[in-house]
Enzyme design. Structure first.
Site, PDB file in Angstrom:
ATOM      1  N   LYS A 126      37.984  51.816   6.571  1.00 47.77           N
ATOM      2  CA  LYS A 126      39.290  51.853   7.230  1.00 47.77           C
ATOM      3  C   LYS A 126      39.299  50.788   8.313  1.00 47.77           C
ATOM      4  O   LYS A 126      38.481  50.816   9.230  1.00 47.77           O
ATOM      5  CB  LYS A 126      39.500  53.237   7.838  1.00 47.77           C
ATOM      6  CG  LYS A 126      40.854  53.445   8.437  1.00 47.77           C
ATOM      7  CD  LYS A 126      41.048  54.934   8.633  1.00 47.77           C
ATOM      8  CE  LYS A 126      42.286  55.262   9.392  1.00 47.77           C
ATOM      9  NZ  LYS A 126      42.525  56.703   9.413  1.00 47.77           N
TER      10      LYS A 126
ATOM     11  N   VAL B 173      43.038  50.981   4.215  1.00 50.07           N
ATOM     12  CA  VAL B 173      41.784  51.509   3.685  1.00 50.07           C
ATOM     13  C   VAL B 173      41.394  50.684   2.456  1.00 50.07           C
ATOM     14  O   VAL B 173      42.192  50.528   1.528  1.00 50.07           O
ATOM     15  CB  VAL B 173      41.884  53.016   3.355  1.00 50.07           C
ATOM     16  CG1 VAL B 173      40.560  53.531   2.805  1.00 50.07           C
ATOM     17  CG2 VAL B 173      42.286  53.806   4.595  1.00 50.07           C
TER      18      VAL B 173
ATOM     19  N   VAL C 250      43.045  50.630  -1.089  1.00 53.94           N
ATOM     20  CA  VAL C 250      43.359  51.944  -1.679  1.00 53.94           C
ATOM     21  C   VAL C 250      44.363  52.742  -0.867  1.00 53.94           C
ATOM     22  O   VAL C 250      44.912  53.731  -1.332  1.00 53.94           O
ATOM     23  CB  VAL C 250      42.092  52.813  -1.916  1.00 53.94           C
ATOM     24  CG1 VAL C 250      41.266  52.262  -3.046  1.00 53.94           C
ATOM     25  CG2 VAL C 250      41.248  52.960  -0.663  1.00 53.94           C
ATOM     26  N   GLY C 251      44.611  52.336   0.336  1.00 56.84           N
ATOM     27  CA  GLY C 251      45.582  53.091   1.136  1.00 56.84           C
ATOM     28  C   GLY C 251      46.062  52.284   2.312  1.00 56.84           C
ATOM     29  O   GLY C 251      45.330  51.453   2.858  1.00 56.84           O
ATOM     30  N   GLU C 252      47.324  52.498   2.638  1.00 59.22           N
ATOM     31  CA  GLU C 252      47.871  51.832   3.810  1.00 59.22           C
ATOM     32  C   GLU C 252      48.523  52.884   4.663  1.00 59.22           C
ATOM     33  O   GLU C 252      49.459  53.552   4.216  1.00 59.22           O
ATOM     34  CB  GLU C 252      48.913  50.794   3.378  1.00 59.22           C
ATOM     35  CG  GLU C 252      48.335  49.415   3.216  1.00 59.22           C
ATOM     36  CD  GLU C 252      49.350  48.432   2.668  1.00 59.22           C
ATOM     37  OE1 GLU C 252      50.007  47.753   3.477  1.00 59.22           O
ATOM     38  OE2 GLU C 252      49.482  48.379   1.435  1.00 59.22           O
TER      39      GLU C 252
ATOM     40  N   ASP D  20      47.590  66.897  10.272  1.00 57.57           N
ATOM     41  CA  ASP D  20      48.262  66.071   9.263  1.00 57.57           C
ATOM     42  C   ASP D  20      47.764  66.402   7.854  1.00 57.57           C
ATOM     43  O   ASP D  20      47.419  65.513   7.083  1.00 57.57           O
ATOM     44  CB  ASP D  20      48.058  64.584   9.602  1.00 57.57           C
ATOM     45  CG  ASP D  20      49.157  63.710   9.003  1.00 57.57           C
ATOM     46  OD1 ASP D  20      50.169  64.258   8.535  1.00 57.57           O
ATOM     47  OD2 ASP D  20      48.991  62.476   8.999  1.00 57.57           O
TER      48      ASP D  20
HETATM   49  P1  ADP Z   1      45.821  56.212   7.945  1.00 58.21           P
HETATM   50  O1  ADP Z   1      45.300  56.929   9.134  1.00 58.21           O
HETATM   51  O2  ADP Z   1      45.986  54.735   8.176  1.00 58.21           O
HETATM   52  O3  ADP Z   1      46.998  56.890   7.307  1.00 58.21           O
HETATM   53  P2  ADP Z   1      44.047  57.482   6.072  1.00 58.21           P
HETATM   54  O4  ADP Z   1      42.720  57.844   6.615  1.00 58.21           O
HETATM   55  O5  ADP Z   1      45.075  58.575   5.950  1.00 58.21           O
HETATM   56  O6  ADP Z   1      44.648  56.241   6.876  1.00 58.21           O
HETATM   57  O7  ADP Z   1      43.892  56.831   4.641  1.00 58.21           O
HETATM   58  C1  ADP Z   1      44.997  56.313   3.936  1.00 58.21           C
HETATM   59  C2  ADP Z   1      44.782  56.537   2.447  1.00 58.21           C
HETATM   60  O8  ADP Z   1      43.597  55.827   2.014  1.00 58.21           O
HETATM   61  C3  ADP Z   1      44.549  57.972   2.050  1.00 58.21           C
HETATM   62  O9  ADP Z   1      45.766  58.641   1.836  1.00 58.21           O
HETATM   63  C4  ADP Z   1      43.732  57.825   0.776  1.00 58.21           C
HETATM   64  O10 ADP Z   1      44.599  57.572  -0.305  1.00 58.21           O
HETATM   65  C5  ADP Z   1      42.919  56.578   1.033  1.00 58.21           C
HETATM   66  N1  ADP Z   1      41.589  56.936   1.539  1.00 58.21           N
HETATM   67  C6  ADP Z   1      41.266  57.260   2.821  1.00 58.21           C
HETATM   68  N2  ADP Z   1      39.962  57.555   2.928  1.00 58.21           N
HETATM   69  C7  ADP Z   1      39.429  57.426   1.706  1.00 58.21           C
HETATM   70  C8  ADP Z   1      38.113  57.600   1.158  1.00 58.21           C
HETATM   71  N3  ADP Z   1      37.095  57.966   1.929  1.00 58.21           N
HETATM   72  N4  ADP Z   1      37.929  57.396  -0.151  1.00 58.21           N
HETATM   73  C9  ADP Z   1      38.967  57.021  -0.940  1.00 58.21           C
HETATM   74  N5  ADP Z   1      40.232  56.842  -0.500  1.00 58.21           N
HETATM   75  C10 ADP Z   1      40.467  57.037   0.807  1.00 58.21           C
END
Ligand code: ADP
Length: 372
Positions: A33, A18, A10-12, A126
């Site tokens: 994560k 993630v 869902v996220g990089e 951030d």
């Molecule tokens: P990084 O530190 O690697 O940037 P993040 O914690 O910002 O990682 O998470 C990256 C992305 O993953 C977020 O922008 C969001 O889209 C998704 N994400 C993070 N945590 C969650 C969560 N608890 N539930 C759903 N999506 C999440």
């Protein structure tokens, strides 16, 4: 990792991945994560430990809850409650903006979450649309504490870091070594304007361009920042300050908005960080209070939070999260120890917001050198 079934990515981020996963035993969905590099990489180790340390301390209904942490093949894994979307997803679906009422609900919760961090002497550093998670019921939770740090009390220089440029406060752009909680308030302002219009407020293409966009709209930086600029080899002589009559300002730029809404944004985005409202002051701004919004919204929010925390993986944190949120709200509502008016022999009585004291600082603690 066997406890969880991986469903999707869902996220990089820059340091991790993630994943949406299913907890096999309870069938609950979580977000995991995974840090890309192993703990042998010093930077990753520092980022992961910092995020874990922050999240263990922070329990609030507007911050993402961490369920557990584990190491697998020398990699860190952080398990979080899963939220269905982010403000960035909402902006993708609504490119013209989210509408004022939804913006108010979202930004109120973001400000509340940030206010809680600040009261715990933590700056998030951030705040941006992709780090604002939104549940299907509309509960907002901040994520990504990888950049967060404790506020220094000793005036020691804060470390340099790379946060998303568009949401970066002017003090960070000019290289102010002693920045503080007002950097998050600036980002709240950027986020709010973007939710209202659908477009980023200051989409700078470089640090110089970023600063240029800001001064074009808001005018000259404060004296301290002008001084820092004059020593900054990258910016020196490149930035031209507009005359006051050429400068647009929010009141002209967003002329169609209600005055109260512009004033809220303006209070977040003063060039001088000492002139910005604090997150607690923002929560008392008439943008929120003029029609008893908190009195209506908070009980409805609590109902939703209660439903979401009934998840079997979160139940053990439920009481702690709700109690910590309520304790914070109570402290916030009590009149501050600092009287609303302060007296100066030279200037007479001035409202507090004109001459704010320096921010409250925490006991000495350096997250970069101290691990749990
Ligand atoms: P990084 O530190 O690697 O940037 P993040 O914690 O910002 O990682 O998470 C990256 C992305 O993953 C977020 O922008 C969001 O889209 C998704 N994400 C993070 N945590 C969650 C969560 N608890 N539930 C759903 N999506 C999440």
């Amino acid at each position: 990792m066997d406890k969880y079934e991986q469903l999707a990515i869902v996220g990089e981020g820059s340091y991790g991945l993630v994943m949406k996963c299913r907890h096999r035993e309870t069938d609950q969905i979580v977000a995991i994560k995974k840090f890309l590099e192993t703990e042998e990489d010093a930077t990753i180790r520092k980022m992961a430990l910092r995020e874990i340390r922050m999240l263990k301390r922070l329990k609030h209904e507007n911050l993402v809850a961490m369920i557990e942490v584990f190491r697998h093949k020398k990699r860190f894994y952080l398990v979080f409650e899963y939220l269905e979307g982010t403000v960035l997803d909402e902006l993708d679906k609504m490119p013209g903006g989210l509408g004022e009422e939804r913006c108010r609900e979202r930004i109120f919760q973001v400000t509340r979450g940030i206010g809680y961090c600040h009261s715990n002497h933590i700056i998030h550093r951030d705040v941006k649309p992709e780090n604002v998670l939104v549940s299907s019921l509309g509960v907002v939770k901040l994520c990504d504490f990888g950049f967060a740090r404790l506020i220094s009390s000793t005036g020691e220089a804060c470390t340099e870091y790379v946060a998303t440029r568009w949401y970066r406060a002017p003090e960070l752009l000019v290289g102010e070594p002693n920045y503080g909680p007002p950097i998050d308030v600036w980002s709240i302002g950027c986020l709010f304007a973007e939710m209202m219009t659908g477009d980023p407020l200051f989409p700078g293409e470089s640090d110089i361009d970023q600063f240029h966009l800001i001064v074009k709209l808001l005018g000259k930086p404060c004296l301290r920042h002008q001084q820092l600029l004059s020593h900054n080899t990258q910016f020196k002589g490149v930035i031209k300050f507009p005359n006051t009559d050429e400068m647009l300002g929010f009141y002209k730029h967003f002329a169609s908005w209600p005055t109260i809404t512009i004033d809220f944004l303006d209070s977040c985005m003063k060039m001088d960080p000492n002139h910005r409202l604090t997150s607690d002051e923002l929560l008392k701004h008439s943008f929120f209070t003029h029609d008893m919004f908190p009195q209506r919204f908070l009980p409805a929010l609590r109902e939703k939070v209660n439903i979401e925390l009934n998840n079997p993986l979160l139940r053990k944190y439920k009481t702690e999260i709700l109690m910590s949120t309520d304790k914070r709200d109570e402290t916030r509502r009590k009149p501050s120890r600092e009287s609303k008016w302060r007296f100066s022999l030279t200037e007479g009585i001035l409202p507090l917001f004109k001459r704010r004291k320096p921010v409250d600082m925490s006991p000495t603690y350096n997250p970069d050198t101290q691990a749990n």
